[in-house]
Design an enzyme around this catalytic site. Structure first.
Site, PDB file in Angstrom:
ATOM      1  N   HIS A  21     -49.870  49.898  29.003  1.00 22.05           N
ATOM      2  CA  HIS A  21     -48.907  50.155  30.076  1.00 22.05           C
ATOM      3  C   HIS A  21     -48.322  51.565  30.080  1.00 22.05           C
ATOM      4  O   HIS A  21     -47.986  52.074  31.141  1.00 22.05           O
ATOM      5  CB  HIS A  21     -47.759  49.138  30.005  1.00 22.05           C
ATOM      6  N   THR A  31     -37.860  56.001   9.443  1.00 19.55           N
ATOM      7  CA  THR A  31     -37.737  54.930  10.434  1.00 19.55           C
ATOM      8  C   THR A  31     -38.756  55.060  11.556  1.00 19.55           C
ATOM      9  O   THR A  31     -38.952  54.108  12.324  1.00 19.55           O
ATOM     10  CB  THR A  31     -36.348  54.977  11.097  1.00 19.55           C
ATOM     11  N   GLY A  32     -39.320  56.232  11.715  1.00 20.46           N
ATOM     12  CA  GLY A  32     -40.180  56.527  12.863  1.00 20.46           C
ATOM     13  C   GLY A  32     -39.385  57.012  14.061  1.00 20.46           C
ATOM     14  O   GLY A  32     -39.953  57.476  15.051  1.00 20.46           O
ATOM     15  N   CYS A  37     -42.155  58.919   9.865  1.00 22.43           N
ATOM     16  CA  CYS A  37     -41.001  59.379   9.085  1.00 22.43           C
ATOM     17  C   CYS A  37     -40.390  58.122   8.468  1.00 22.43           C
ATOM     18  O   CYS A  37     -41.069  57.093   8.373  1.00 22.43           O
ATOM     19  CB  CYS A  37     -40.017  60.192   9.929  1.00 22.43           C
ATOM     20  N   HIS A  66     -49.217  51.137  36.536  1.00 21.78           N
ATOM     21  CA  HIS A  66     -48.685  51.785  35.336  1.00 21.78           C
ATOM     22  C   HIS A  66     -48.843  53.306  35.420  1.00 21.78           C
ATOM     23  O   HIS A  66     -48.026  54.045  34.884  1.00 21.78           O
ATOM     24  CB  HIS A  66     -49.353  51.222  34.085  1.00 21.78           C
ATOM     25  N   ASP A 122     -42.992  63.325   7.701  1.00 24.61           N
ATOM     26  CA  ASP A 122     -42.060  63.991   6.780  1.00 24.61           C
ATOM     27  C   ASP A 122     -42.222  63.321   5.415  1.00 24.61           C
ATOM     28  O   ASP A 122     -43.126  62.502   5.199  1.00 24.61           O
ATOM     29  CB  ASP A 122     -40.621  63.980   7.327  1.00 24.61           C
TER      30      ASP A 122
HETATM   31  C1  RB5 Z   1     -35.267  61.256   6.131  1.00 27.93           C
HETATM   32  O1  RB5 Z   1     -34.383  60.891   5.148  1.00 27.93           O
HETATM   33  C2  RB5 Z   1     -35.098  60.374   7.357  1.00 27.93           C
HETATM   34  O2  RB5 Z   1     -33.887  60.652   7.985  1.00 27.93           O
HETATM   35  C3  RB5 Z   1     -36.255  60.574   8.314  1.00 27.93           C
HETATM   36  O3  RB5 Z   1     -37.451  60.317   7.661  1.00 27.93           O
HETATM   37  C4  RB5 Z   1     -36.267  59.673   9.534  1.00 27.93           C
HETATM   38  O4  RB5 Z   1     -36.088  58.339   9.187  1.00 27.93           O
HETATM   39  C5  RB5 Z   1     -35.413  60.097  10.657  1.00 27.93           C
HETATM   40  O5  RB5 Z   1     -35.412  59.500  11.733  1.00 27.93           O
END
Ligand code: RB5
Length: 149
Positions: free
Chosen positions: A97, A66-67, A64, A132, A7
């Site tokens: 694993h 935080t991922g 994204c 695994h 994103d």
């Molecule tokens: C976008 O602002 C943010 O919410 C998205 O990139 C992500 O971190 C969501 O988990």
């Protein structure tokens, strides 16, 4: 082929990963997003996850902020084991694993240099199989609704 997606908050990291892989001669398919304009991460998780699940990409890499969101979304696709990683040990172990098929990282969390290390580790570490595999098969049973214990 490695499928890439992000994103807006993962866009810059995705671009760095794309360059890194292309410099190594690894084929990538960039499934967007293509700018820092605000978008919704499921719209990018889904096509990458579908491509990996269909066997049209060996692995996927998703970013994204935080991922977290993009990994949750990718893991809704049958056959996907998307792993959110921010350290080298996890990137290695999720291949050994969990036979993870998508690496997820947070563009607002991880430094670029470390992220590229995780990419290399993830793409070069084999699955160990054995016990695994039994565990992964149980995940598939949960997914298919056939797990009973
Ligand atoms: C976008 O602002 C943010 O919410 C998205 O990139 C992500 O971190 C969501 O988990």
């Amino acid at each position: 082929m490695i499928a890439l997606g992000a994103d807006h908050a993962g866009y810059e990291l995705k671009e760095l990963i794309k360059k890194h892989l292309q410099e190594k001669g690894i084929q990538v398919e960039d499934m967007g997003t293509y700018s820092t304009d605000s978008v919704d991460y499921p719209d990018y998780a889904y096509p990458v996850a579908k491509k990996v699940a269909a066997g049209q990409a060996e692995y996927g890499i998703l970013c994204c902020g935080t991922g977290i969101g993009i990994s949750i979304a990718a893991n809704k696709v049958k056959g996907i084991r998307a792993a959110l990683c921010a350290d080298e040990f996890s990137a290695e172990m999720t291949r050994r694993h969990n036979d993870a098929n998508i690496l997820c990282m947070g563009g607002r969390v991880i430094k670029a240099e470390l992220a590229l290390k995780l990419v290399d580790i993830f793409l070069n570490t084999p699955f160990e199989g054995d016990k695994h595999l039994r565990r992964i098969n149980k995940i598939a049973e949960i997914e298919n609704g056939t797990y009973d214990k």
